[in-house]
Motif scaffolding. Sequence first.
Motif, PDB file in Angstrom:
ATOM      1  N   UNK A 364      -0.468 103.724 -35.076  1.00 13.39           N
ATOM      2  CA  UNK A 364       0.480 104.635 -34.420  1.00 13.39           C
ATOM      3  C   UNK A 364       0.756 104.180 -32.986  1.00 13.39           C
ATOM      4  N   UNK A 365      -0.289 103.743 -32.304  1.00 10.85           N
ATOM      5  CA  UNK A 365      -0.140 103.263 -30.918  1.00 10.85           C
ATOM      6  C   UNK A 365       0.715 101.991 -30.882  1.00 10.85           C
ATOM      7  N   UNK A 366       0.462 101.091 -31.888  1.00 14.65           N
ATOM      8  CA  UNK A 366       1.223  99.844 -31.931  1.00 14.65           C
ATOM      9  C   UNK A 366       2.706 100.107 -32.186  1.00 14.65           C
ATOM     10  N   UNK A 367       3.005 101.063 -33.062  1.00 24.03           N
ATOM     11  CA  UNK A 367       4.411 101.370 -33.346  1.00 24.03           C
ATOM     12  C   UNK A 367       5.132 101.895 -32.097  1.00 24.03           C
ATOM     13  N   UNK A 368       4.426 102.717 -31.319  1.00 28.25           N
ATOM     14  CA  UNK A 368       5.031 103.241 -30.082  1.00 28.25           C
ATOM     15  C   UNK A 368       5.333 102.113 -29.107  1.00 28.25           C
ATOM     16  N   UNK A 370       5.868  98.951 -29.829  1.00 33.46           N
ATOM     17  CA  UNK A 370       6.993  98.164 -30.355  1.00 33.46           C
ATOM     18  C   UNK A 370       8.320  98.882 -30.118  1.00 33.46           C
ATOM     19  N   UNK A 371       8.298 100.226 -30.274  1.00 34.78           N
ATOM     20  CA  UNK A 371       9.518 101.010 -30.055  1.00 34.78           C
ATOM     21  C   UNK A 371       9.979 100.942 -28.600  1.00 34.78           C
ATOM     22  N   UNK A 372       9.030 100.729 -27.690  1.00 37.58           N
ATOM     23  CA  UNK A 372       9.372 100.645 -26.258  1.00 37.58           C
ATOM     24  C   UNK A 372       9.806  99.234 -25.877  1.00 37.58           C
ATOM     25  N   UNK A 373       9.764  98.307 -26.854  1.00 35.92           N
ATOM     26  CA  UNK A 373      10.240  96.967 -26.580  1.00 35.92           C
ATOM     27  C   UNK A 373       9.163  95.973 -26.215  1.00 35.92           C
ATOM     28  N   UNK A 377       3.365  89.884 -29.823  1.00 37.57           N
ATOM     29  CA  UNK A 377       2.060  89.303 -29.486  1.00 37.57           C
ATOM     30  C   UNK A 377       1.231  90.256 -28.642  1.00 37.57           C
ATOM     31  N   UNK A 378       1.891  90.907 -27.691  1.00 32.48           N
ATOM     32  CA  UNK A 378       1.176  91.843 -26.816  1.00 32.48           C
ATOM     33  C   UNK A 378       0.681  93.050 -27.608  1.00 32.48           C
ATOM     34  N   UNK A 379       1.505  93.515 -28.542  1.00 38.38           N
ATOM     35  CA  UNK A 379       1.127  94.675 -29.357  1.00 38.38           C
ATOM     36  C   UNK A 379      -0.049  94.326 -30.267  1.00 38.38           C
ATOM     37  N   UNK A 380       0.004  93.146 -30.899  1.00 35.64           N
ATOM     38  CA  UNK A 380      -1.098  92.726 -31.768  1.00 35.64           C
ATOM     39  C   UNK A 380      -2.385  92.566 -30.964  1.00 35.64           C
TER      40      UNK A 380
END
Length: 423
Positions: A364-368, A370-373, A377-380
Amino acid sequence: MSVWALGLNHTTAPLDLRGRFAFALDQIAPTLQSLRSSFASGRHPQVEAAIISTCNRTEIYCASEQAALDHTFGWLAQSGGVAPALLRSHAYTLQDDEAARHAFRVASGLDSMVLGEAQILGQMKDAVRAAETAGALGSTLNQLFQRSFAVAKEVRTATEIGAHSISMAAAAVRLAGQLFEDLHQTRVLFVGAGEMIDLAATHFAAKEPRSIAIANRTLERGEKLASRFGAEAMRLADLPARLAEFDIIVSCTASTLPIIGLGAVERALKARKHRPMFMVDLAVPRDIEPEVKALEDIYLYTVDDLAQVVQQGQANRQAAVAQAEVIIDAGVQSFMHWLGQRGTVPLIQQLNAQADEWRAAEMARARKLLARGESVDAVLEAMSRGLTQKMMHGAMAELHAGDAASREQTAQAISRLFLRKER
């Protein structure tokens, strides 16, 4: 998880007492429901159960978080209408590895009156299907019985436990041959149309008697069996009037009361002018009133009376018994290992649930992000770091808590869990 069994058999209880606890296959489901309902109000609401009931034994197998032998014993005594003290003097109780060992020995034919006989395996499978249909069979008892069937198959494949065994039916033929010089001249009546009568009819038919008749409550079922042997089918209601026609009577029905009474046999003897009659009662409870045995010219044998005959030749199979016991020992150890592992199932479920919760939170945190742009790599990187921190938090906290001795134990446990080298 605990497994327990209790019962009585041909070595511990007389025939008439066993008859008090005999359950026909169509009685198993309501009986299991009664047994399981008796636990519901106590400390054992979730109890698996199965009942094996044959002419030689009645046994109850149960599984639950905690054993409840006394409760099960009390229920069985009440169901048979006997005093608990009387039942206890003729019954046996077994728990865990001993219950498993007993089930494996029964399935393998080692606990039968006829050593190595195969019929009990089919009867056990019928009992398991009945328990499953009644919704009383859980994963623990299912494992116990499936393993008992596998052990029985290995015993029969790897040993000669069934070689030269004398069945109850064969014993009856042997005894009849001692009374009548020529079985070709005899008229044989079979009462019932079940598996035991089928087996007995097969053995007697091989001697080519003068005639064979099948008497059964359901004429259609009697006719079906009679057609296999070129026999006559008759209604059970006609039995008293025609009893005198037969030299040999073999009976095995599911009746709860005797169906061949003293008076009917006395009238038959009179009509036969006291020519002898050979009678075999394979039913439990009895099909033939026990008083019949006292009549002159009557030779009546029950399942227990046949015991001496079927014991002949047992010594020849003792080597096979020793081999079978080794196979059974291995089966018991394997089952107990599986049963021991069942104790960790709740903890495994909790660990999986906790891991799923952490994973869902990080997803859920990762999706947020990604949604913010944020870059993939940073999200993973953030997701993997978040997961490892959650997984390591408890261990790290324990390493810094407690005294030196407890920290050392924690360190050893963490080393085993997290620092294992892949082989």
